[in-house]
Design an enzyme around this catalytic site. Structure first.
Site, short mmCIF file in Angstrom:
data_model
loop_
_atom_site.label_atom_id
_atom_site.label_comp_id
_atom_site.label_asym_id
_atom_site.label_seq_id
_atom_site.Cartn_x
_atom_site.Cartn_y
_atom_site.Cartn_z
N GLU A 281 0.90 -1.21 -0.05
CA GLU A 281 -0.09 0.05 -0.08
C GLU A 281 0.94 1.36 -0.09
O GLU A 281 0.49 2.18 -0.57
CB GLU A 281 -0.90 0.01 1.14
CG GLU A 281 -2.23 0.71 1.12
CD GLU A 281 -3.32 0.26 1.89
OE1 GLU A 281 -4.02 -0.88 1.83
OE2 GLU A 281 -3.51 1.13 3.01
N GLU A 284 1.93 1.58 -3.39
CA GLU A 284 0.99 2.25 -4.27
C GLU A 284 0.69 3.72 -4.00
O GLU A 284 0.59 4.63 -4.94
CB GLU A 284 -0.22 1.21 -3.81
CG GLU A 284 -1.68 1.73 -4.75
CD GLU A 284 -2.96 0.89 -4.24
OE1 GLU A 284 -2.86 0.31 -3.37
OE2 GLU A 284 -3.82 0.93 -4.94
N CYS A 301 -8.34 -2.30 4.36
CA CYS A 301 -8.19 -3.38 5.40
C CYS A 301 -9.51 -3.79 5.67
O CYS A 301 -9.57 -5.05 6.31
CB CYS A 301 -7.08 -2.93 6.15
SG CYS A 301 -5.53 -2.32 5.78
N SER A 321 -7.58 1.59 -2.18
CA SER A 321 -6.46 0.83 -2.36
C SER A 321 -6.63 -0.55 -3.04
O SER A 321 -7.97 -1.30 -2.66
CB SER A 321 -5.73 0.51 -1.23
OG SER A 321 -4.58 -0.27 -1.45
N LYS A 360 -14.96 -10.12 8.40
CA LYS A 360 -13.89 -10.93 7.81
C LYS A 360 -14.62 -12.35 7.48
O LYS A 360 -13.91 -12.83 6.53
CB LYS A 360 -12.99 -11.17 8.80
CG LYS A 360 -11.95 -9.85 9.07
CD LYS A 360 -11.08 -9.65 7.80
CE LYS A 360 -10.25 -8.28 8.16
NZ LYS A 360 -9.54 -7.66 6.81
N GLU A 363 -15.83 -11.32 4.18
CA GLU A 363 -14.74 -11.30 3.16
C GLU A 363 -14.00 -12.52 2.74
O GLU A 363 -13.58 -12.77 1.58
CB GLU A 363 -13.55 -10.61 3.90
CG GLU A 363 -12.43 -9.89 2.94
CD GLU A 363 -11.48 -9.42 3.52
OE1 GLU A 363 -11.27 -8.22 3.72
OE2 GLU A 363 -10.32 -10.26 4.26
N GLU A 368 -13.59 -11.89 -4.66
CA GLU A 368 -12.54 -11.01 -4.76
C GLU A 368 -11.39 -11.10 -4.12
O GLU A 368 -10.24 -10.88 -4.33
CB GLU A 368 -12.93 -9.72 -4.72
CG GLU A 368 -13.93 -9.03 -5.47
CD GLU A 368 -15.44 -9.22 -5.01
OE1 GLU A 368 -15.51 -10.17 -3.94
OE2 GLU A 368 -16.36 -8.39 -5.16
N CYS A 506 -10.21 -2.05 14.93
CA CYS A 506 -10.31 -3.40 15.09
C CYS A 506 -10.50 -3.98 16.52
O CYS A 506 -10.71 -4.74 16.98
CB CYS A 506 -9.53 -4.30 14.39
SG CYS A 506 -8.97 -3.55 12.54
#
Lengths: 584, 156
Positions: A281, A284, A301, A321, A360, A363, A368, A506
């Site tokens: 990142e 990037e 994230c 990102s 999560k 996710e 993806e 988190c």
């Protein structure tokens, strides 16, 4: 501060002007039961558990919303108060599904606690059951059981006011009232971002995470599977709590030890991937700044935030990102690098992640976050689920020795561990970006400006001649403040933004151990858990910058080449696209 | 009674929203007028309203399900509401309701097959002096007896 003189149960007290009766009483260690009260979030006087008597008052008042005034005399323990509260509780219990022995919240249930405190021994109004509720377990993250809901409205307030969503709300009225998404749809079809803040703020067992521990037990028992585990930074700042340790205990060593005793073949750390994430990142960001890419760059994230962006800011997805989350990167690295190194077929490796997060789980199921159709991670379980597994296995957590995570993919720096606190990703990125841009060691690596629990933080990071303007926001409502400004074109001078769906980041994720509302009244668990991570960063870990992690350097040499290389893109990056808010 | 707008035509909804959007507490008048125009408040219309007001769908749905005069399913063009409040009930409004059910061959809460009538039982309509009372759309009928029902229904 102006003080008021009041009497509670005949004793004199001085309390700050503006205090409610509840604040005045609890500050002075006088217990008043509450169920719907959630400091700063749900102060509505709905449940009526906190009724108190005021001298000269016409009726009992709700202590959680009734302001103190000069000379007031309050009684919290008269026969009328006790009988009335008892009647209120009897009515709440009358249609509550009291299956405590099979309820996940048993032991940390506020209704159970109030019932015990008030000496409930029998049901005065039995069998007034609500009509059959179906359990909504379509969402991969959150399970809703309306038969246990006491209509306190805490989840509604958190979802609407703190997260800026309102995925569910009160529907219908009277005896038929329920807390539901619109039109009887599942939470999975609503604008829910899977963050789980409703769960950690529910007083009872009406909201809980989708339990995936069976899948982990099955994999551990399967001799054909090589089962590896990695756990997120915040898990080490919360896992002690279900075992009676104080909030803010740092338990990294016991975490590693407990995972090893559960039988995982390798005990790695998501922190390793967090360090990799900074390399990717950060590169990037530098690329976008120097080559004129879309700015500001926004972190990716937090899967709750990513879903937020897809539903509410699809026009701004180019800012997000392309990096997978550390969970995604870790799974991919383990399946495509570790497995190869260890001579294990990708089919035979089973990757479990331990996360402070319910999103999560969602996710993990996303296409993806997969390579060639193989999901990066096989199962994601929350800190709470891990605590249950440790208890089920008969492991005495508090007496475990402190052990290390397995080397290479378990090696991490302080920059990675602070990912768990709001501002942590920004600080970690700054530590690396500044040194990469200037090519010299930075004088300071503590970026106090991005720490702390202020909702939206702005800071400047100096890297030689370049000044990077950065922003940090956490919690959905704060995210919307920032994103609405971005959409309005007001953030043209900002380079980098960190967004985390949960308030505090988190450490206060929807998968973390539950702290009851009463305890949260006088302590900020976001601050206390974050302090554990900053402590590990400063006092425990020798390396505090991601680019100095020798194992990360080794991974680039052996596998990825350069940050943002073709290989890195194949395994560690992804792309998100617009989603409807309501899929029904 | 005018025909309702098809929910495929969102133009009238947009006008209703534009008219009230900046008033405090605008959700109620918007929902009332929208139901007046379209006859009901299905998910398609509620989504539009939620989006325009910048609130969640569940918030709009909460309002709609709280008030009994809102409906999320299509109702017959002429809405019959028979009062089952205390005064009307003791004056025999159940018999009025029974007769309407028989005449239209539907039950309370249903629509007739041709969507001409929708039948509901209501709480007090505030006209107890005329008990038993019913309303059809905005017309009030008092001092009812079951035999008067067929003639009244024939007017619609």
């Amino acid at each position: 501060m102006e003080m008021l003189n009041i009497k509670i149960n005949g004793q004199d007290y001085q309390v700050p002007k503006g205090s409610t009766i509840l604040e005045a009483a609890r500050t002075n260690n006088i217990h008043i039961p509450t169920l719907c009260y959630l400091k700063g979030i749900n102060e509505v006087g709905a449940c009526r558990m906190c009724l108190c008597e005021i001298k000269g008052g016409r009726a009992l008042v709700a202590a959680c919303v009734y302001p103190c005034n000069e000379g007031m005399e309050v009684f919290t323990n008269t026969p009328l108060v006790r009988e009335t509260r008892r009647a209120v509780l009897d009515l709440i219990l009358s249609n509550h599904n009291r299956e405590c022995t099979t309820c996940e919240r048993s032991g940390v249930c506020e209704l159970q606690q109030v019932s015990e405190d008030m000496g409930i021994k029998e049901m005065r109004f039995p069998a007034q059951k609500k009509e059959e509720f179906t359990i909504d377990e379509v969402s991969p993250s959150v399970v809703r059981d309306g038969s246990k809901c006491i209509l306190c409205g805490r989840c509604v307030a958190v979802c609407k006011d703190v997260q800026g969503l309102g995925a569910m709300g009160p529907t219908s009225r009277g005896f038929n009232k329920s807390i539901d998404p619109a039109f009887g749809m599942s939470l999975a079809e609503s604008n829910c971002i899977n963050c789980g803040q409703c769960i950690v703020n529910c007083p009872v067992g009406a909201l809980k995470e989708k339990d995936d521990t069976d899948k982990v037990w099955a994999a551990l028992a399967d001799p054909t599977k090589h089962v590896v585990v990695h756990s997120a930074p915040s898990v080490r700042a919360g896992l002690g709590e279900p075992f009676g340790m104080p909030v803010g205990s740092l338990v990294a060593g016991k975490l590693a030890a407990s995972l090893r005793r559960l039988g995982f073949d390798k005990v790695f750390d998501t922190n390793f991937a967090a360090d990799v994430c900074i390399m990717e990142e950060g590169t990037e960001l530098i690329g976008r700044v120097t080559k004129g890419g879309v700015l500001p760059l926004i972190t990716s994230c937090s899967p709750g935030w990513v879903k937020y962006a897809e539903m509410y800011y699809p026009d701004l997805l180019a800012h997000v990102s392309s990096c997978k989350s550390p969970q995604g990167m870790m799974g991919s690295i383990l399946k495509y690098h570790y497995a190869k190194q260890a001579g294990i077929d990708v089919k035979d490796i089973f990757v479990v992640s331990i996360m402070p997060c319910t999103a999560k789980k969602y996710e993990v199921s996303r296409p993806e976050l997969a390579v060639n159709g193989i999901p990066d991670n096989d199962v994601s379980i929350t800190t709470r689920e891990l605590a249950r597994m440790i208890k089920q296995a008969g492991i005495d957590f508090t007496s475990l020795p402190d052990e290390e995570f397995d080397t290479y993919y378990g090696d991490y720096t302080g920059a990675a561990t602070i990912f768990g606190a709001t501002g942590g990703v920004m600080e970690a990125a700054a530590r690396t970006a500044v040194e990469v841009i200037t090519g010299k060691e930075a004088a300071t690596i503590d970026y106090e400006g991005v720490r702390g629990i202020e909702g939206v933080k702005t800071a400047e990071v100096k890297a030689g001649d370049l000044t990077l303007k950065v922003m940090v926001a956490h919690g959905g409502a704060n995210i919307r403040t920032v994103m609405d400004k971005l959409r309005a074109g007001e953030l043209k001078d900002v380079h980098f933004i960190e967004l985390m769906a949960c308030p505090g980041g988190c450490v206060n994720g929807g998968g973390q151990p539950i702290v009851n509302a009463q305890d949260k009244m006088f302590r900020d668990i976001r601050v206390e858990r974050a302090a554990a991570l900053y402590k590990e960063d400063k006092d425990v870990l020798k390396l505090r910058k991601s680019h100095e992690n020798p194992s990360v350097q080794r991974l680039y040499k052996e596998f990825l080449g350069e940050p943002n290389s073709h290989t890195a893109h194949e395994y560690l990056h992804t792309k998100y696209s617009a989603k409807p808010k309501i899929s029904k | 009674m005018a025909d309702f707008v098809s929910i495929k035509n969102l133009e009238p909804l947009k006008q209703i929203i534009a008219k009230h959007k900046d008033e405090p507490g605008c959700a109620m008048p918007i929902l009332q007028e929208t139901q007046g125009a379209y006859g009901y408040l299905p998910i398609e219309l509620q989504k539009e309203i939620a989006e325009a007001l910048g609130v969640s769908l569940s918030e709009i749905y909460g309002i709609v399900t709280f008030y009994t005069q809102f409906t999320t399913v299509q109702k017959g063009k002429n809405r019959i509401g028979v009062c089952l409040g205390t005064a009307c009930y003791v004056r025999g409004s159940q018999k009025i309701l029974d007769r309407i059910e028989r005449e239209l061959n539907i039950k309370v809460g249903d629509n007739t097959g041709d969507m001409k009538f929708a039948l509901a039982a209501t709480r007090c309509l505030g006209a107890c002096g005329l008990a038993p009372v019913m309303m059809i759309n905005d017309d009030v009928y008092g001092d009812l007896s079951p035999d008067k029902i067929p003639d009244i229904l024939a007017k619609y």
